[in-house]
Motif scaffolding. Structure first.
Motif, PDB file in Angstrom:
ATOM      1  N   PRO A 243       5.500  16.162 -62.197  1.00  0.00           N
ATOM      2  CA  PRO A 243       4.952  15.369 -63.307  1.00  0.00           C
ATOM      3  C   PRO A 243       3.439  15.524 -63.444  1.00  0.00           C
ATOM      4  O   PRO A 243       2.914  15.435 -64.551  1.00  0.00           O
ATOM      5  CB  PRO A 243       5.347  13.943 -62.956  1.00  0.00           C
ATOM      6  N   GLY A 246       2.912  18.112 -65.830  1.00  0.00           N
ATOM      7  CA  GLY A 246       3.619  18.004 -67.098  1.00  0.00           C
ATOM      8  C   GLY A 246       5.113  18.226 -66.991  1.00  0.00           C
ATOM      9  O   GLY A 246       5.803  18.332 -67.999  1.00  0.00           O
ATOM     10  N   GLY A 247       5.626  18.302 -65.777  1.00  0.00           N
ATOM     11  CA  GLY A 247       7.060  18.532 -65.597  1.00  0.00           C
ATOM     12  C   GLY A 247       7.838  17.232 -65.476  1.00  0.00           C
ATOM     13  O   GLY A 247       7.290  16.150 -65.639  1.00  0.00           O
ATOM     14  N   ASP A 248       9.104  17.363 -65.163  1.00  0.00           N
ATOM     15  CA  ASP A 248       9.993  16.207 -65.165  1.00  0.00           C
ATOM     16  C   ASP A 248      10.740  16.120 -63.840  1.00  0.00           C
ATOM     17  O   ASP A 248      11.612  16.943 -63.568  1.00  0.00           O
ATOM     18  CB  ASP A 248      10.981  16.370 -66.323  1.00  0.00           C
ATOM     19  N   PRO A 249      10.415  15.150 -62.989  1.00  0.00           N
ATOM     20  CA  PRO A 249      11.097  15.058 -61.698  1.00  0.00           C
ATOM     21  C   PRO A 249      12.581  14.733 -61.821  1.00  0.00           C
ATOM     22  O   PRO A 249      13.360  15.111 -60.956  1.00  0.00           O
ATOM     23  CB  PRO A 249      10.345  13.937 -60.979  1.00  0.00           C
ATOM     24  N   GLY A 316      15.896   6.998 -63.440  1.00  0.00           N
ATOM     25  CA  GLY A 316      15.262   7.077 -64.741  1.00  0.00           C
ATOM     26  C   GLY A 316      16.059   7.940 -65.695  1.00  0.00           C
ATOM     27  O   GLY A 316      15.663   8.181 -66.821  1.00  0.00           O
TER      28      GLY A 316
ATOM     29  N   VAL B 144       0.970  14.732 -67.684  1.00  0.00           N
ATOM     30  CA  VAL B 144       1.440  13.360 -67.789  1.00  0.00           C
ATOM     31  C   VAL B 144       1.358  12.718 -66.415  1.00  0.00           C
ATOM     32  O   VAL B 144       1.673  13.342 -65.410  1.00  0.00           O
ATOM     33  CB  VAL B 144       2.901  13.361 -68.275  1.00  0.00           C
ATOM     34  N   SER B 149       5.983   9.312 -66.408  1.00  0.00           N
ATOM     35  CA  SER B 149       7.133  10.180 -66.334  1.00  0.00           C
ATOM     36  C   SER B 149       8.353   9.458 -65.784  1.00  0.00           C
ATOM     37  O   SER B 149       9.442  10.011 -65.801  1.00  0.00           O
ATOM     38  CB  SER B 149       6.814  11.366 -65.438  1.00  0.00           C
ATOM     39  N   ASP B 150       8.198   8.238 -65.308  1.00  0.00           N
ATOM     40  CA  ASP B 150       9.363   7.508 -64.825  1.00  0.00           C
ATOM     41  C   ASP B 150      10.454   7.450 -65.890  1.00  0.00           C
ATOM     42  O   ASP B 150      11.633   7.464 -65.584  1.00  0.00           O
ATOM     43  CB  ASP B 150       8.968   6.072 -64.466  1.00  0.00           C
ATOM     44  N   HIS B 151      10.036   7.383 -67.128  1.00  0.00           N
ATOM     45  CA  HIS B 151      11.041   7.335 -68.174  1.00  0.00           C
ATOM     46  C   HIS B 151      10.974   8.600 -69.001  1.00  0.00           C
ATOM     47  O   HIS B 151      10.592   8.593 -70.147  1.00  0.00           O
ATOM     48  CB  HIS B 151      10.849   6.112 -69.050  1.00  0.00           C
ATOM     49  N   GLY B 152      11.293   9.694 -68.400  1.00  0.00           N
ATOM     50  CA  GLY B 152      11.441  10.891 -69.209  1.00  0.00           C
ATOM     51  C   GLY B 152      10.399  11.953 -68.969  1.00  0.00           C
ATOM     52  O   GLY B 152      10.233  12.838 -69.773  1.00  0.00           O
ATOM     53  N   GLY B 153       9.733  11.868 -67.848  1.00  0.00           N
ATOM     54  CA  GLY B 153       8.844  12.960 -67.441  1.00  0.00           C
ATOM     55  C   GLY B 153       7.909  13.359 -68.547  1.00  0.00           C
ATOM     56  O   GLY B 153       7.260  12.544 -69.174  1.00  0.00           O
ATOM     57  N   GLY B 154       7.894  14.656 -68.786  1.00  0.00           N
ATOM     58  CA  GLY B 154       6.995  15.184 -69.799  1.00  0.00           C
ATOM     59  C   GLY B 154       7.434  14.829 -71.205  1.00  0.00           C
ATOM     60  O   GLY B 154       6.858  15.324 -72.159  1.00  0.00           O
ATOM     61  N   ALA B 155       8.456  14.000 -71.346  1.00  0.00           N
ATOM     62  CA  ALA B 155       8.970  13.716 -72.680  1.00  0.00           C
ATOM     63  C   ALA B 155       7.867  13.205 -73.594  1.00  0.00           C
ATOM     64  O   ALA B 155       7.958  13.327 -74.802  1.00  0.00           O
ATOM     65  CB  ALA B 155      10.075  12.684 -72.616  1.00  0.00           C
ATOM     66  N   GLY B 157       5.107  14.516 -73.551  1.00  0.00           N
ATOM     67  CA  GLY B 157       4.343  15.748 -73.742  1.00  0.00           C
ATOM     68  C   GLY B 157       3.821  15.902 -75.149  1.00  0.00           C
ATOM     69  O   GLY B 157       3.004  15.122 -75.590  1.00  0.00           O
TER      70      GLY B 157
ATOM     71  N   PHE C  67      10.426  19.178 -74.464  1.00  0.00           N
ATOM     72  CA  PHE C  67       9.219  18.367 -74.230  1.00  0.00           C
ATOM     73  C   PHE C  67       8.034  18.875 -75.047  1.00  0.00           C
ATOM     74  O   PHE C  67       7.209  18.093 -75.504  1.00  0.00           O
ATOM     75  CB  PHE C  67       8.822  18.399 -72.744  1.00  0.00           C
ATOM     76  N   TYR C  68       7.911  20.190 -75.167  1.00  0.00           N
ATOM     77  CA  TYR C  68       6.693  20.784 -75.742  1.00  0.00           C
ATOM     78  C   TYR C  68       7.002  21.762 -76.872  1.00  0.00           C
ATOM     79  O   TYR C  68       6.638  22.939 -76.801  1.00  0.00           O
ATOM     80  CB  TYR C  68       5.918  21.540 -74.655  1.00  0.00           C
TER      81      TYR C  68
END
Lengths: 550, 163, 228
Positions: A243, A246-249, A316, B144, B149-155, B157, C67-68
């Motif tokens: 994160p 910019g990534g998503d864990p 999440g 981010v 990001s807890d709710h959707g990470g880079g969402a 973005g 996302f991007y």
């Protein structure tokens, strides 16, 4: 090297190797370069046992620390490394290869009436890959250890200073060993069956191995790419999982569990297969519901790909996805229950012989049923939100992985040991070990259900005093369990030096592996075996069934 | 002229195509494709490649990704079916190939379901924070913080940038 | 050859009959056909795992593009479409020569087999050369993956796009390199006259692998170079 060239030069071997055993050739090289599936199976067995010992001792150390509520033996960081290495070694180096790669490698071609697996060189290659990957794992222990848990969750795994890269590289390499073994077994079962060994005459162990292999081939590559991306994330910071970049864990958890949930079935399905063999052979009775058990293995393999999100209810992940995953998770219960009921029905009115393997099979039935049923609580979305990351989860998966797979592994080892080594072990020691394992196991893990439901979180090295009693019993239980396993290992190990030779067919089994000499010779059978009846058509029992119906 | 055409048709007409597609068989009964089949497939692949590039310049709006993927799938099927001989292969090998695609699809679909529906919880929570800033600076892409990001990470973005 | 097993459940059975065991036939197989179909099934299973393996990076692509979207649109303009298209055509051509090589082995045309294998290897090398120039151009502009990104002029999160670009094309390029290796191995064996209508499984399997590498590029090209 002699073995290697010898085995390839085809055609003339039958005459020269009559009567000998596959263990006859001496020298280290004859082992390192062997193409014989039986020797490869034995080497896997040795390696798996060694790592089982190491990871088991780590578990005992964890339990020793937890005897008291205060952190007295180790500090927090060391504790994190202890349970991480226990988990990672047990999963990647012990349980996943345990039954398929060691027992499976040994027994599979014998049961098929084949001379070897379809690709013997690939088989040897996957053994070497296993050692190569294992050496990375060992290196990470010696280097800085690992404290991420066996799941390598981001963002912690991208920020911790421990040896994440060498450990994930190890797991990545081990994955390929697993894929190649699975691939080899699928082709072998398809193409190498002796005349008469039809799909419905395949021993159920092989159906289980087949289903396992399907998962290995289809799921393990996703683990490989996950770990590779994690390594790239950690070195280059490309922003897929981290994160901070910019990534998503949560995406990492999807990747990880897409493999690792099916991997749970890579671990347990071969155990199911072993139990199917043990309950029939040692009760001298035709298996109840052959096709149901065979097809339920395949069903489990497929459903296993649809439920991974139940590991992520509090991550999440979207509520919609959680609800779908929770619903699908219950579907696994159906084929699993079909198996358990079929085994119990097989025992019913069978002529049960309480040999050591049978004792372990009964231990399995008891423990696995508890493990399976507690899974329902965890698969339920609403209860899991409360039980997540508590000792309830720890107890559940130990009942399944240890009480299921490893018990089946030990049982299967006692079952096929006479065939593998030509030596008979002490039945007394074997049964004693089964008893101690049963007592010790329940004493260790049952209290964990209780404290888990009361809110004791997992992965802490100190805890509130209210849990002291449960932890104390749990630790005492783990020592009993360890003692039981040491006795089991001792019974097998010392039988090698004993004088009791095993008969060709000590249990009266009728699947093909019992038809060859003990221990089998290099090319398994003298001539081409063929089969004209099912693997469980025990003659006596047909009789009793007639009487029962009359 | 017509006679020439007629001769051409007789030589390369449906019968010829049928014969070419039938191919030959090796000693084990495996199919051997005729050379013209390979050249025809190669030609089709080249044309489709040109088409993909052309499509990327034509502004098809939201259709451009599906069209590009459709062309790629057609190209892939030609390669798999003819170059890789799957069309003539045993049913089980066909099953292995399509089976792997099915399991890949499972992976994609479930994760996409999650990605698509993950915003709902965030939206619900935002209803409670009245003073939440609406200025574009807040939806700045990249880097981010873990908290968001807890709710959707880079969402968070750059969902709102670009278009 | 075959002696009867004494067990009640098993009876003696002669599976071969045709005593000769050809040199290319491994001892544990009975017929060349059994060996060929085993090898092929094994290869398809291997390809299945390759598909799942690459599936992971495609999944990452889907998520990051979700996302991007803006970044992807902006950053992909900095890829060289001409080079990408040229590489597509090169790989497709190499796939053709590979298919022709397999056919040559099937019909026993050694000369054509060797020529087509050489062409395939040359095209594979050409692919890598173009890739090399593409990569160098990216390095020059600072379009490096992840935290090493120091390029200018792209809105959004270009470090993510280029991280993905290098990961996907890098993994694919690695497969091309491995492909060159196994193609060379088959070429050497072919020049020793090991293959023919009786035995061509290695050529065919390497061919299957090579087509898969092509297959992946067929998807990578529009997804990375032609974003719309």
């Amino acid at each position: 090297m002699t073995t290697a060239t010898d085995t390839i030069s085809a055609g003339h071997h039958e005459a020269e190797s009559h009567g000998g055993s596959y263990l006859d050739r001496k020298g280290v090289l004859s082992w390192i370069f062997t193409l014989d599936h039986k020797r490869i199976g034995l080497m896997y067995l040795g390696a798996v046992s060694l790592f089982f010992l190491i990871a088991g001792l780590l578990a005992v150390a964890v339990r020793y620390e937890l005897m008291t509520a205060a952190p007295d033996l180790v500090d927090g960081n060391t504790y994190n490394k202890l349970f991480t290495l226990h988990g990672a070694i047990m999963v990647f180096l012990v349980i996943i290869p345990s039954i398929p790669a060691s027992l499976g490698n040994f027994v599979l071609p014998l049961m098929l009436g084949a001379k070897d697996v379809a690709f013997p060189r690939l088989n040897l290659l996957s053994l070497w890959i296993y050692f190569f990957g294992a050496s990375f794992m060992v290196y990470s222990i010696l280097d800085k250890g690992l404290d991420t848990g066996w799941t390598f969750y981001t963002p912690y795994s991208t920020s911790t200073s421990t040896a994440v890269i060498s450990a994930t590289t190890g797991a990545f390499i081990l994955g390929f060993s697993s894929i190649l073994t699975g691939l080899n077994f699928i082709v072998t079962i398809h193409k190498m069956r002796a005349p008469g060994v039809t799909w419905t005459r395949l021993p159920l162990f092989l159906w289980a191995i087949y289903s396992t292999s399907v998962i290995q081939v289809l799921a393990t590559p996703v683990l490989a790419i996950t770990l590779l991306l994690l390594i790239i994330e950690r070195t280059l910071g490309i922003g897929i999982f981290d994160p901070a970049m910019g990534g998503d864990p949560v995406l990492f958890q999807h990747f990880f569990w897409f493999y690792s949930h099916p991997a749970v079935y890579i671990m347990i399905l071969p155990g199911f297969g072993v139990i199917s063999e043990l309950v029939t052979v040692h009760s001298r009775k035709h298996i109840f519901g052959y096709k149901a058990i065979a097809l339920s293995s395949l069903a489990i393999a497929i459903i296993s790909f649809l439920v991974w999100g139940h590991h992520m209810f509090v991550s999440g992940q979207s509520e919609l996805a959680s609800a779908i995953f929770s619903f699908l998770t219950f579907a696994v219960a159906v084929p699993t229950a079909i198996k358990v009921f079929s085994w119990v029905a097989t025992l019913y009115k069978g002529s049960i012989h309480y040999n050591t393997p049978m004792c372990y099979a009964l231990v399995f039935l008891f423990l696995f049923t508890i493990g399976g049923l507690t899974g329902i609580f965890l698969g339920t979305l609403s209860t899991d939100v409360h039980l997540h990351d508590t000792y309830f989860v720890v107890a559940h998966f130990h009942y399944v992985m240890m009480g299921g797979t490893l018990i089946a592994f030990v049982g299967g080892l006692f079952h096929w040991w006479p065939k593998m080594t030509g030596k008979m072990y002490s039945e007394f020691a074997g049964k004693l070990s089964a008893l101690l394992v049963f007592i010790g196991f329940n004493l260790t893990f049952f209290p964990q259900f209780i404290m888990g439901s009361q809110g004791m979180p997992r992965r802490y090295h100190e805890y509130l005093p209210q849990y002291q009693t449960y932890h104390l019993w749990s630790s005492i239980g783990s020592f009993v369990l360890a003692a039981g396993l040491f006795i089991a290992g001792g019974a097998l190990f010392f039988s090698l030096f004993g004088s009791r030779k095993a008969e060709k067919n000590p249990w009266g089994g009728i699947s093909l592996e019992w038809e060859t000499t003990t221990p089998p010779h290099e090319h398994n059978f003298h001539g081409q075996p063929a089969v004209n009846c099912g693997p469980y058509d025990f003659p006596e029992i047909d009789h009793t069934q007639e009487k029962a119906h009359a | 002229m017509l006679a020439k055409l007629q001769a051409f048709y007789e030589k390369y007409g449906p019968d010829y195509v049928k014969e070419v597609l039938a191919g030959e068989h090796d000693p084990y009964g495996n199919h051997i494709s005729a050379l013209p089949v390979y050249y025809a497939i190669y030609g089709a692949l080249l044309i489709l490649t040109v088409l993909t590039v052309a499509v990327s310049y034509a502004d098809l709006g939201p259709l451009s990704l599906p069209v590009a993927m459709l062309v790629a799938i057609i190209k892939a099927s030609l390669v798999v079916g003819y170059f890789m001989h799957l069309k003539y292969d045993t049913p089980f090998n066909v099953l292995v190939f399509f089976g792997s695609l099915v399991f890949l699809a499972i992976f994609f679909v479930f994760v996409m379901v999650d990605l698509n529906s993950r915003g709902t919880l965030v939206a619900e929570q935002e209803n409670f924070s009245i003073h939440r800033a609406q200025d574009p600076a807040e939806v700045k892409p990249a880097f981010v913080t873990p908290k968001n990001s807890d709710h959707g990470g880079g969402a968070h973005g750059d969902k709102k940038d670009g278009h | 050859m075959s002696t009867s097993s004494h067990a009640p459940a098993a009876h003696g059975h002669d599976a071969h009959g045709h005593g000769e065991h050809p040199k290319f036939l491994a001892h544990h197989f009975y017929t060349p056909e059994q060996q060929l179909t085993s090898a092929k099934l094994g290869m398809w299973l291997f390809l299945a795992q390759e598909i799942l393996f690459f599936g992971g990076v495609f999944m990452a692509y889907i998520a990051l593009r979700f996302f991007y979207p803006g970044t992807f649109l902006a950053a992909h303009e900095h890829l060289n479409k001409l080079a990408g298209a040229a590489n597509t055509i090169i790989l497709l051509t190499s796939s053709l020569t590979m298919a022709l090589a397999v056919r040559a082995a099937q019909v026993g045309n050694k000369k054509s087999l060797i020529n087509n294998l050489i062409w395939t290897i040359l095209f594979a090398c050409a692919f890598m050369v173009i890739k090399y120039f593409e990569y160098s151009a990216k390095f020059e502009h600072g379009y490096l993956p992840g935290k090493y990104y120091h390029g200018h002029g792209i809105e959004g999160a270009p470090h993510v796009f280029f991280g993905l670009y290098f990961t996907m094309t890098g993994l694919h390029g690695l497969h091309v390199l491995i492909g060159i290796g196994v193609l060379a191995w088959v070429l050497i064996r072919a020049s020793k006259d090991e293959f023919g209508p009786q035995f061509y499984a290695p050529v065919e399997n390497v061919g299957l692998y090579w087509h898969l590498v092509d297959l992946i590029w067929i998807f990578l090209f529009p997804l990375l170079y032609l974003v719309r």
